[in-house]
Design a protein around this motif. Sequence first.
Motif, PDB file in Angstrom:
ATOM      1  N   ARG A 240       0.857  -1.191   0.000  1.00 50.91           N
ATOM      2  CA  ARG A 240       0.000   0.000   0.000  1.00 50.91           C
ATOM      3  C   ARG A 240       0.897   1.248   0.000  1.00 50.91           C
ATOM      4  O   ARG A 240       1.806   1.374   0.832  1.00 50.91           O
ATOM      5  CB  ARG A 240      -0.866  -0.034   1.266  1.00 50.91           C
ATOM      6  N   HIS A 241       0.673   2.143  -0.966  1.00 55.01           N
ATOM      7  CA  HIS A 241       1.375   3.413  -1.007  1.00 55.01           C
ATOM      8  C   HIS A 241       0.330   4.513  -1.033  1.00 55.01           C
ATOM      9  O   HIS A 241      -0.343   4.723  -2.049  1.00 55.01           O
ATOM     10  CB  HIS A 241       2.294   3.501  -2.228  1.00 55.01           C
ATOM     11  N   GLU A 242       0.163   5.180   0.117  1.00 57.12           N
ATOM     12  CA  GLU A 242      -0.914   6.152   0.309  1.00 57.12           C
ATOM     13  C   GLU A 242      -2.255   5.497  -0.033  1.00 57.12           C
ATOM     14  O   GLU A 242      -2.647   4.550   0.635  1.00 57.12           O
ATOM     15  CB  GLU A 242      -0.621   7.438  -0.469  1.00 57.12           C
ATOM     16  N   CYS A 243      -2.939   5.928  -1.093  1.00 54.54           N
ATOM     17  CA  CYS A 243      -4.263   5.345  -1.372  1.00 54.54           C
ATOM     18  C   CYS A 243      -4.241   4.267  -2.456  1.00 54.54           C
ATOM     19  O   CYS A 243      -5.292   3.734  -2.821  1.00 54.54           O
ATOM     20  CB  CYS A 243      -5.255   6.445  -1.772  1.00 54.54           C
ATOM     21  N   GLU A 244      -3.060   3.944  -2.962  1.00 50.80           N
ATOM     22  CA  GLU A 244      -2.947   2.903  -3.987  1.00 50.80           C
ATOM     23  C   GLU A 244      -2.511   1.590  -3.336  1.00 50.80           C
ATOM     24  O   GLU A 244      -1.588   1.574  -2.528  1.00 50.80           O
ATOM     25  CB  GLU A 244      -1.942   3.319  -5.066  1.00 50.80           C
ATOM     26  N   MET A 245      -3.174   0.502  -3.710  1.00 50.06           N
ATOM     27  CA  MET A 245      -2.874  -0.788  -3.103  1.00 50.06           C
ATOM     28  C   MET A 245      -2.763  -1.877  -4.159  1.00 50.06           C
ATOM     29  O   MET A 245      -3.514  -1.885  -5.132  1.00 50.06           O
ATOM     30  CB  MET A 245      -3.972  -1.173  -2.109  1.00 50.06           C
ATOM     31  N   GLN A 246      -1.816  -2.794  -3.952  1.00 53.85           N
ATOM     32  CA  GLN A 246      -1.649  -3.960  -4.817  1.00 53.85           C
ATOM     33  C   GLN A 246      -1.765  -5.211  -3.955  1.00 53.85           C
ATOM     34  O   GLN A 246      -1.197  -5.285  -2.864  1.00 53.85           O
ATOM     35  CB  GLN A 246      -0.267  -3.952  -5.494  1.00 53.85           C
ATOM     36  N   THR A 247      -2.511  -6.194  -4.465  1.00 50.24           N
ATOM     37  CA  THR A 247      -2.548  -7.504  -3.822  1.00 50.24           C
ATOM     38  C   THR A 247      -2.650  -8.548  -4.925  1.00 50.24           C
ATOM     39  O   THR A 247      -2.490  -8.216  -6.109  1.00 50.24           O
ATOM     40  CB  THR A 247      -3.704  -7.599  -2.798  1.00 50.24           C
ATOM     41  N   THR A 295     -12.784   0.617  -0.983  1.00 54.07           N
ATOM     42  CA  THR A 295     -12.093   1.019  -2.203  1.00 54.07           C
ATOM     43  C   THR A 295     -12.967   1.900  -3.098  1.00 54.07           C
ATOM     44  O   THR A 295     -14.185   1.736  -3.167  1.00 54.07           O
ATOM     45  CB  THR A 295     -11.651  -0.218  -3.018  1.00 54.07           C
ATOM     46  N   GLU A 296     -12.297   2.826  -3.790  1.00 58.69           N
ATOM     47  CA  GLU A 296     -12.952   3.632  -4.822  1.00 58.69           C
ATOM     48  C   GLU A 296     -13.096   2.830  -6.113  1.00 58.69           C
ATOM     49  O   GLU A 296     -14.088   2.936  -6.830  1.00 58.69           O
ATOM     50  CB  GLU A 296     -12.127   4.892  -5.108  1.00 58.69           C
ATOM     51  N   SER A 297     -12.065   2.032  -6.415  1.00 60.12           N
ATOM     52  CA  SER A 297     -12.073   1.209  -7.625  1.00 60.12           C
ATOM     53  C   SER A 297     -11.234  -0.035  -7.385  1.00 60.12           C
ATOM     54  O   SER A 297     -10.363  -0.064  -6.510  1.00 60.12           O
ATOM     55  CB  SER A 297     -11.516   1.990  -8.818  1.00 60.12           C
ATOM     56  N   SER A 320      -5.433  -4.700  -8.194  1.00 55.49           N
ATOM     57  CA  SER A 320      -5.054  -3.355  -7.757  1.00 55.49           C
ATOM     58  C   SER A 320      -6.305  -2.603  -7.323  1.00 55.49           C
ATOM     59  O   SER A 320      -7.401  -2.842  -7.838  1.00 55.49           O
ATOM     60  CB  SER A 320      -4.329  -2.596  -8.871  1.00 55.49           C
ATOM     61  N   ALA A 321      -6.121  -1.687  -6.371  1.00 59.16           N
ATOM     62  CA  ALA A 321      -7.268  -0.964  -5.821  1.00 59.16           C
ATOM     63  C   ALA A 321      -6.873   0.460  -5.473  1.00 59.16           C
ATOM     64  O   ALA A 321      -5.720   0.735  -5.123  1.00 59.16           O
ATOM     65  CB  ALA A 321      -7.791  -1.675  -4.577  1.00 59.16           C
ATOM     66  N   ALA A 322      -7.843   1.361  -5.581  1.00 61.03           N
ATOM     67  CA  ALA A 322      -7.708   2.725  -5.057  1.00 61.03           C
ATOM     68  C   ALA A 322      -8.535   2.791  -3.779  1.00 61.03           C
ATOM     69  O   ALA A 322      -9.750   2.597  -3.797  1.00 61.03           O
ATOM     70  CB  ALA A 322      -8.210   3.740  -6.080  1.00 61.03           C
ATOM     71  N   LEU A 323      -7.861   3.028  -2.661  1.00 61.66           N
ATOM     72  CA  LEU A 323      -8.521   3.000  -1.356  1.00 61.66           C
ATOM     73  C   LEU A 323      -9.244   4.309  -1.070  1.00 61.66           C
ATOM     74  O   LEU A 323      -8.847   5.376  -1.540  1.00 61.66           O
ATOM     75  CB  LEU A 323      -7.489   2.748  -0.256  1.00 61.66           C
ATOM     76  N   HIS A 324     -10.302   4.212  -0.253  1.00 57.54           N
ATOM     77  CA  HIS A 324     -10.907   5.419   0.299  1.00 57.54           C
ATOM     78  C   HIS A 324      -9.880   6.151   1.155  1.00 57.54           C
ATOM     79  O   HIS A 324      -8.964   5.539   1.731  1.00 57.54           O
ATOM     80  CB  HIS A 324     -12.117   5.065   1.175  1.00 57.54           C
ATOM     81  N   GLU A 325     -10.026   7.441   1.258  1.00 63.34           N
ATOM     82  CA  GLU A 325      -9.141   8.249   2.102  1.00 63.34           C
ATOM     83  C   GLU A 325      -9.237   7.778   3.552  1.00 63.34           C
ATOM     84  O   GLU A 325     -10.317   7.497   4.060  1.00 63.34           O
ATOM     85  CB  GLU A 325      -9.554   9.726   2.004  1.00 63.34           C
ATOM     86  N   GLY A 326      -8.062   7.658   4.203  1.00 65.46           N
ATOM     87  CA  GLY A 326      -8.048   7.383   5.633  1.00 65.46           C
ATOM     88  C   GLY A 326      -8.139   5.934   6.040  1.00 65.46           C
ATOM     89  O   GLY A 326      -8.252   5.631   7.232  1.00 65.46           O
ATOM     90  N   VAL A 327      -8.079   4.994   5.088  1.00 65.24           N
ATOM     91  CA  VAL A 327      -8.101   3.569   5.450  1.00 65.24           C
ATOM     92  C   VAL A 327      -6.720   3.185   5.973  1.00 65.24           C
ATOM     93  O   VAL A 327      -5.731   3.254   5.235  1.00 65.24           O
ATOM     94  CB  VAL A 327      -8.469   2.686   4.248  1.00 65.24           C
TER      95      VAL A 327
END
Length: 438
Positions: A240-247, A295-297, A320-327
């Motif tokens: 996870r890098h800020e709001c971007e996440m890879q799994t 997630t946003e997407s 890959s995912a774009a996380l909601h702010e503050g997760v």
Amino acid sequence: MTDLSQAIARFIETLSTAAPIKNRLSLPFTWPAELDPIAWLDAQPIFPKFYWQTRDGNEEVIALGQVKTFSDPDTAERYLAPDQRVWGGRSFDGRTERNQRCLQSFFFLPCIELSRQGENWSVAINLNEEPLRAQAALSKVTHKPQHLAGPECNILSSEHSPAFPEWSNMIDRALTAIDATELQKVVLARKTSLTLDRSLSAAQLMKASRDQNVSNFHFLLALDEKHCFVGSTPERLFERHECEMQTEALAGTIGRGNDEQHDEELAHWLLNDQKNVYENRLVVDDITSRLKGCTESLEVEQTPHLVQLRKVQHLKRDISAALHEGVPSAALLDMLQPTAAVAGLPRHLAVDFIVDNEPFARGWYSGSVGYLSAKKSEFCVAIRSALVMDNVLHLFAGAGIVPGSQPESEWKELDRKVSTLMSLLKPVPEKTAEKKFG
């Protein structure tokens, strides 16, 4: 540029003369080409010890000593200054009725942290208003590490838990439960305990594994001199890098071939085998359902691709995912661990089946290992792993049980997975053995 001993001397001088420094000091230094970082780590008399190398090999970290420890990742994450990281992980079954002795989570803010990004090394000390801890750790650092040879030992005995008859019965019970209940998949594991003729250095095993098992995360966690958990795992839990996440979904396994043609035949079979593709899809569906609320997407690779390792081949789909702010990253740990790739589906039914049927407690095996920080966090899944305890080596491996699973083929899969680390043990040369026992 300064070498490591000069950098540490500067830290000691700064701490003895300067005004109080609140959180962290960092210096670049040049790592000597002839010295292996794992050999340097092994020589240090400071605990806990942690070693980490990312799957792409671009980052390598040594963490020593503890400024502060945490049993809760959420508390750890909120404690950190912006440029600090805590290292450690979460066990599979710690602090449960079954496994009271193992911690549920262990994270520590290290006194000393050496890190490599690409070719560039830096060393940092964390203070957090505890400068005496950092001073004590720095004073213990030794700059005379020994050469670290490969692990040489003779295996006196080996024991599987469960043995094959119990394994076969356990799979029968799992298939019956899958047929009769909502359980879709359960991952069953085996512990292989090797008694050796001499103490095994966890650092030797780690170095040999890192050198041979490429394209893996490598980790070593030693809480004291006699207990060390090591692993070389191909599986990322998340980055996870800020709001971007890879799994990812890593599930579905076959061995490597005897030659190039055989290898290709096995790979083609795996990519088209209904059971393995189904097992991989279950993992994808579980991950996406867990992440939807935060997630946003969410983007999922359409079809599995092949991951070829030294001993096995896997099916993998990237997510890959774009996380909601503050997760927070601690929340992602809760959501994703244990994954369907190490427990099963639905999670609660699979974990209950594992607890009721496996004859050993997993502890750190199939948990997660990595780091938390304010902007970036990364964890791998602690498979292809071992617990080193003096002259006993406990190796762990698991297999996903779904309709169509056969005890014999799943047992062979466990053997292939265990061989990732077991094959690194070399018999003691005859002259050395004669000298020791003659």
